[in-house]
Design a protein around this motif. Sequence first.
Motif, mmCIF file in Angstrom:
data_model
loop_
_atom_site.group_PDB
_atom_site.id
_atom_site.type_symbol
_atom_site.label_atom_id
_atom_site.label_comp_id
_atom_site.label_asym_id
_atom_site.label_seq_id
_atom_site.Cartn_x
_atom_site.Cartn_y
_atom_site.Cartn_z
ATOM 1 N N ALA A 136 60.386 -32.762 -1.872
ATOM 2 C CA ALA A 136 60.250 -32.560 -3.324
ATOM 3 C C ALA A 136 58.791 -32.609 -3.774
ATOM 4 C CB ALA A 136 61.066 -33.625 -4.061
ATOM 5 N N HIS A 141 56.034 -29.174 -9.330
ATOM 6 C CA HIS A 141 57.059 -30.177 -9.642
ATOM 7 C C HIS A 141 56.412 -31.330 -10.399
ATOM 8 C CE1 HIS A 141 60.463 -29.471 -6.439
ATOM 9 N NE2 HIS A 141 60.308 -28.459 -7.260
ATOM 10 N N ARG A 142 57.259 -32.255 -10.823
ATOM 11 C CA ARG A 142 56.746 -33.493 -11.417
ATOM 12 C C ARG A 142 57.004 -34.662 -10.459
ATOM 13 N NH1 ARG A 142 55.328 -33.358 -16.811
ATOM 14 N NH2 ARG A 142 55.685 -31.321 -17.785
ATOM 15 N N SER A 144 58.670 -37.194 -11.016
ATOM 16 C CA SER A 144 60.076 -37.616 -11.067
ATOM 17 C C SER A 144 60.946 -36.845 -10.071
ATOM 18 C CB SER A 144 60.629 -37.445 -12.484
ATOM 19 O OG SER A 144 60.521 -36.094 -12.881
ATOM 20 N N HIS A 145 60.524 -35.636 -9.669
ATOM 21 C CA HIS A 145 61.314 -34.911 -8.661
ATOM 22 C C HIS A 145 61.339 -35.697 -7.353
ATOM 23 C CE1 HIS A 145 60.586 -31.363 -11.323
ATOM 24 N NE2 HIS A 145 61.806 -31.053 -10.907
ATOM 25 N N ILE A 146 60.193 -36.291 -7.013
ATOM 26 C CA ILE A 146 60.129 -37.097 -5.786
ATOM 27 C C ILE A 146 61.028 -38.323 -5.935
ATOM 28 C CG2 ILE A 146 58.627 -38.488 -4.284
ATOM 29 C CD1 ILE A 146 56.302 -36.634 -5.071
ATOM 30 N N GLN A 148 63.548 -38.891 -7.913
ATOM 31 C CA GLN A 148 64.986 -38.594 -7.974
ATOM 32 C C GLN A 148 65.541 -38.193 -6.611
ATOM 33 O OE1 GLN A 148 64.645 -35.854 -11.254
ATOM 34 N NE2 GLN A 148 65.639 -37.283 -12.662
ATOM 35 N N ALA A 149 64.731 -37.464 -5.841
ATOM 36 C CA ALA A 149 65.190 -37.038 -4.508
ATOM 37 C C ALA A 149 65.387 -38.257 -3.600
ATOM 38 C CB ALA A 149 64.180 -36.073 -3.894
ATOM 39 N N ASP A 192 55.195 -38.760 -16.642
ATOM 40 C CA ASP A 192 55.726 -37.971 -15.527
ATOM 41 C C ASP A 192 54.795 -36.795 -15.253
ATOM 42 O OD1 ASP A 192 57.343 -37.075 -13.554
ATOM 43 O OD2 ASP A 192 58.948 -36.352 -14.876
#
Length: 266
Positions: A136, A141-142, A144-146, A148-149, A192
């Motif tokens: 991620a 990306h942001r 938060s993508h990391i 959340q993944a 974020d």
Amino acid sequence: MVTYKSSSEIAKMRIAGEVIVRVFELCTKILRPGISTGEVDSKVEELIRSNGDRPSFKGYCGFPASICASLNEEIVHGIPGDRLVREGDILCVDVGVIHQGWHADAARTYAIGVLSAERDALAQATADGLNAGIAAAIVGHRLSHIAQAVEAEGRRHGYGVVEQYVGHGIGTALHEEPQVPNCMTPALKRNDMVLKAGLVLAIEPMFNLGTADTRTKSDGWTVVTADGKCSAHFEDTVALTDNGPEVLTRKDATERIWTGSARSTS
Ligand code: MG
């Protein structure tokens, strides 16, 4: 302040990362029931210094060793010493290397002999969480993508996803901005950031068999699970590029960071 690294700066971090790869190869070789965490620490320090580099952790805020050695219910920051590892333990070795002023930081959880299926699955899920976080770490990306993944991998199995300790930017300092949480937090929602090329992050999920809550032992360093159940931790240093994430602390893109306990590899 968030800093972005040039390709020549990332090249120095890559060399620090290559030393860490060799540290982990050494750990795979020497970690057997009966070895002390202090012996692992001295051998690792010797390897790092034989390369002309320095361990990032030794002396960092007064930390006394080159590795953090966190056993079973210890999550992070375990101090190496006389304690022997035993059959069925899981041991996390976390290590940082400074090459020409540039850091790399990574951690692996190791099986000592044959593990219970429960511990084996915990370590596998934590490695999967790290891989999901790395996948991620894409420009555009942001942050938060990391988060959340990583979090999704932990929650899928019902594990405690540690919130109190987080990943981080890394460069000429071991810990730089931004913080890289392993789950969505109010602070992350407020701040974020968008991921840009040149950002280098240490991504480091910590999953627990039980509660995500932690406490620090009386040595002032060792962080353990509040309920005494097992914890696993994996970490890699990752450079974000326009061609995708480059993991600086693995031998190559196909390296498996968790291969299971002796039972499944014999
Ligand atoms: Mg770290």
